[in-house]
Design an enzyme around this catalytic site. Structure first.
Site, PDB file in Angstrom:
ATOM      1  N   ASP A   1     -19.649  -5.410 -21.119  1.00  0.00           N
ATOM      2  CA  ASP A   1     -20.124  -6.711 -21.241  1.00  0.00           C
ATOM      3  C   ASP A   1     -21.496  -6.879 -21.800  1.00  0.00           C
ATOM      4  O   ASP A   1     -22.023  -7.834 -22.489  1.00  0.00           O
ATOM      5  CB  ASP A   1     -20.048  -7.432 -20.013  1.00  0.00           C
ATOM      6  CG  ASP A   1     -20.403  -6.736 -18.737  1.00  0.00           C
ATOM      7  OD1 ASP A   1     -20.234  -5.464 -18.481  1.00  0.00           O
ATOM      8  OD2 ASP A   1     -21.441  -7.156 -18.195  1.00  0.00           O
TER       9      ASP A   1
ATOM     10  N   ASP B   1     -25.694   7.653 -13.106  1.00  0.00           N
ATOM     11  CA  ASP B   1     -25.968   6.051 -13.250  1.00  0.00           C
ATOM     12  C   ASP B   1     -24.942   5.525 -14.317  1.00  0.00           C
ATOM     13  O   ASP B   1     -25.013   4.347 -14.962  1.00  0.00           O
ATOM     14  CB  ASP B   1     -27.425   5.644 -13.904  1.00  0.00           C
ATOM     15  CG  ASP B   1     -28.624   6.494 -12.950  1.00  0.00           C
ATOM     16  OD1 ASP B   1     -28.416   5.974 -11.570  1.00  0.00           O
ATOM     17  OD2 ASP B   1     -29.149   7.041 -13.401  1.00  0.00           O
TER      18      ASP B   1
ATOM     19  N   THR C   1     -33.857   4.285  -6.313  1.00  0.00           N
ATOM     20  CA  THR C   1     -35.506   4.361  -6.469  1.00  0.00           C
ATOM     21  C   THR C   1     -36.200   3.072  -6.974  1.00  0.00           C
ATOM     22  O   THR C   1     -37.216   2.934  -6.643  1.00  0.00           O
ATOM     23  CB  THR C   1     -35.971   5.668  -7.463  1.00  0.00           C
ATOM     24  OG1 THR C   1     -35.218   5.233  -8.763  1.00  0.00           O
ATOM     25  CG2 THR C   1     -35.255   6.957  -7.007  1.00  0.00           C
TER      26      THR C   1
ATOM     27  N   PRO D   1     -37.294   1.995 -13.376  1.00  0.00           N
ATOM     28  CA  PRO D   1     -36.587   1.324 -14.716  1.00  0.00           C
ATOM     29  C   PRO D   1     -35.865   2.642 -15.465  1.00  0.00           C
ATOM     30  O   PRO D   1     -36.455   3.583 -15.627  1.00  0.00           O
ATOM     31  CB  PRO D   1     -37.890   1.278 -15.642  1.00  0.00           C
ATOM     32  CG  PRO D   1     -38.740   0.826 -14.697  1.00  0.00           C
ATOM     33  CD  PRO D   1     -38.807   1.729 -13.521  1.00  0.00           C
TER      34      PRO D   1
ATOM     35  N   HIS E   1     -25.063   4.427  -5.507  1.00  0.00           N
ATOM     36  CA  HIS E   1     -23.923   3.680  -6.041  1.00  0.00           C
ATOM     37  C   HIS E   1     -23.933   2.464  -5.839  1.00  0.00           C
ATOM     38  O   HIS E   1     -23.774   2.226  -4.557  1.00  0.00           O
ATOM     39  CB  HIS E   1     -22.418   4.560  -5.656  1.00  0.00           C
ATOM     40  CG  HIS E   1     -22.275   6.014  -6.286  1.00  0.00           C
ATOM     41  ND1 HIS E   1     -21.337   6.722  -5.742  1.00  0.00           N
ATOM     42  CD2 HIS E   1     -23.260   6.580  -7.261  1.00  0.00           C
ATOM     43  CE1 HIS E   1     -21.570   7.914  -6.437  1.00  0.00           C
ATOM     44  NE2 HIS E   1     -22.550   7.924  -7.274  1.00  0.00           N
TER      45      HIS E   1
ATOM     46  N   ALA F   1     -30.606   2.643  -8.597  1.00  0.00           N
ATOM     47  CA  ALA F   1     -30.017   2.086  -7.357  1.00  0.00           C
ATOM     48  C   ALA F   1     -30.839   2.894  -6.163  1.00  0.00           C
ATOM     49  O   ALA F   1     -31.061   1.913  -4.960  1.00  0.00           O
ATOM     50  CB  ALA F   1     -28.742   2.291  -7.055  1.00  0.00           C
TER      51      ALA F   1
END
Length: 425
Positions: free
Chosen positions: A334, A12, A302, A305, A40, A300
């Protein structure tokens, strides 16, 4: 040029975003391991796309994409993923997508077995995505897998192989888990339905890649997950079931005779982790939730959190070494712009001892984080495109990370869009 794009940490890290960006300079992008158990996310002028099996180069019209023999392929998922992208205006044909005839097929019984085992483990579960990845890799090494190339072979021969595999598999499903036996007719119908669609993309990708290399084509190898999920070097047993490291790329791609010439490691400006297992730098409470929301940290593939924490020096330095990274792409700088003080996990302690290297076993499971804080910049950096446009404290943070992981940072991502990045001088 043979370049591997790999994750430095737990996965991730933003590899898809960087592959999409850097693939502009490559002719071919190859996925070389894993399955549809991670995603992805790529945002470009065509929209937002979540890719599970397809290489991230599929979003560029002039790039050929390869799913290598080291990947396990859920053919139903592959068809659905292709259809979603086609609906979004992405062109997918056998000319720009090639699937290795040696790649193993994820069958529905692998998914069922994955779910049953997680259910059996209960509180001791590994945090599987329940997409059949561990069982199918297990079958691969038990010589009980079905290869993509078998979809092109004589059907009667494949039928006999499938019957034998199902007979063996039912010994566990019926007698072990006490569940209803796997139906041969249903499994054969599954292979016929989806196999008929995907077989047109199947070929000997090793021949294709070797010829492409001889003809001077630039090839990018795209990894799934990160070094800390590698089956050998990760946080075992809370790992993936494949090799996520750069040296495996040519093997999983189908060209073991070739060597990676550049390794680019991807890591976030802070730490995230999806799933179970030791995550020493993990933060909890309100501060963790603020960071999670600021970074939109949800899986992305599943939607789970992600666990979050400050940048982890020990884990990242170890991951850089595992990946043999020549340079780093630092993502999500950022996200930290809201922080007055930026948390950094500078080390671990175990039984009062400060650990100098990333540990395994009991030391890793019981290690405690040691946190220090760096001064934040409290400015929006999403519009910065050159190093000198960044706040001084943001530049200090980048240079600090370079020093502690002992690897040059070449790219800095300051937002999810394709153009939101800085190339470091």
């Amino acid at each position: 040029m043979l370049t591997a794009i790999t994750g430095v940490n737990w996965g991730d890290e933003g590899k898809g975003r960087m592959v999409d960006l850097l693939s502009e300079n490559y002719d071919i992008v190859v996925r070389y391991q894993g399955g549809n158990n991670a995603g992805h996310t790529v945002v470009n002028e065509k929209g937002k796309f979540v890719l599970n099996l397809l290489p991230s180069g599929i979003l560029r019209d002039d790039v050929v994409n390869v799913i290598g023999n080291g990947v396990v392929v859920d053919i139903k998922h592959l068809v659905e993923e292709m259809n979603k992208l086609k609906a979004g205006g992405i062109n997918i044909t056998p000319d720009n997508l090639k699937v290795s005839d040696r790649a193993i097929i994820v069958m529905p019984y692998h998914v069922e077995q994955d779910c049953l085992e997680e259910e059996r483990l209960a509180d001791a579960a590994y945090g599987s995505t329940k997409r059949g990845i561990a069982p199918v890799y297990g079958d691969k090494y038990m010589k009980k897998g079905i290869r993509m190339g078998e979809l092109l072979d004589d059907k009667e021969g494949l039928k006999e192989r499938l019957k034998g595999i199902i007979e063996w598999k039912n010994l566990m499903i019926e007698n072990g888990y006490g569940k209803e036996a796997i139906s041969f007719d249903e499994m054969w119908a599954y292979l016929e339905e989806y196999g008929e669609i995907v077989k047109h993309f199947v070929c000997d990708t090793g021949v294709f890649l070797n010829e492409s290399n001889k003809n001077g084509k630039d090839i990018m190898f795209e990894a799934q997950l990160g070094a800390l999920r590698d089956i050998d070097y990760g946080i075992y047993p809370f790992t993936s079931s494949s090799s996520t490291i750069a040296p495996y790329a040519p093997i999983g791609a189908g060209v073991p005779n070739l060597k990676v010439t550049k390794s680019i490691g991807i890591m976030k400006a802070y730490s995230t982790c999806v799933g179970e297992g030791p995550f020493t730098a993990e933060m909890f409470g309100d501060k963790a939730e603020e960071l999670r929301k600021a970074g939109n940290e949800y899986g992305a593939a599943t939607g789970r959190p992600r666990r979050v924490g400050g940048f982890d020096i020990l884990a990242s330095r170890y991951g850089v070494r595992c990946q043999g990274a020549d340079e780093i792409a630092l993502t999500k700088l950022d996200v930290l712009s809201y922080l007055k003080e930026i948390p950094v996990c500078v080390g671990y302690t175990f039984n009062g001892e400060m650990l100098k290297e990333f540990p395994i076993g009991e030391k890793l499971f019981k290690a405690e984080p040691v946190y220090e804080y760096r001064e934040g910049w409290m400015e929006d950096v999403s519009n910065c495109r050159k190093l000198e446009e960044l706040p001084e404290k943001a530049i200090d943070y980048i240079r600090y990370i370079e020093e502690v992981v002992d690897c040059k940072i070449k790219y800095v991502s300051v937002g999810p869009e394709r153009e939101q990045y800085i190339v470091m001088p």
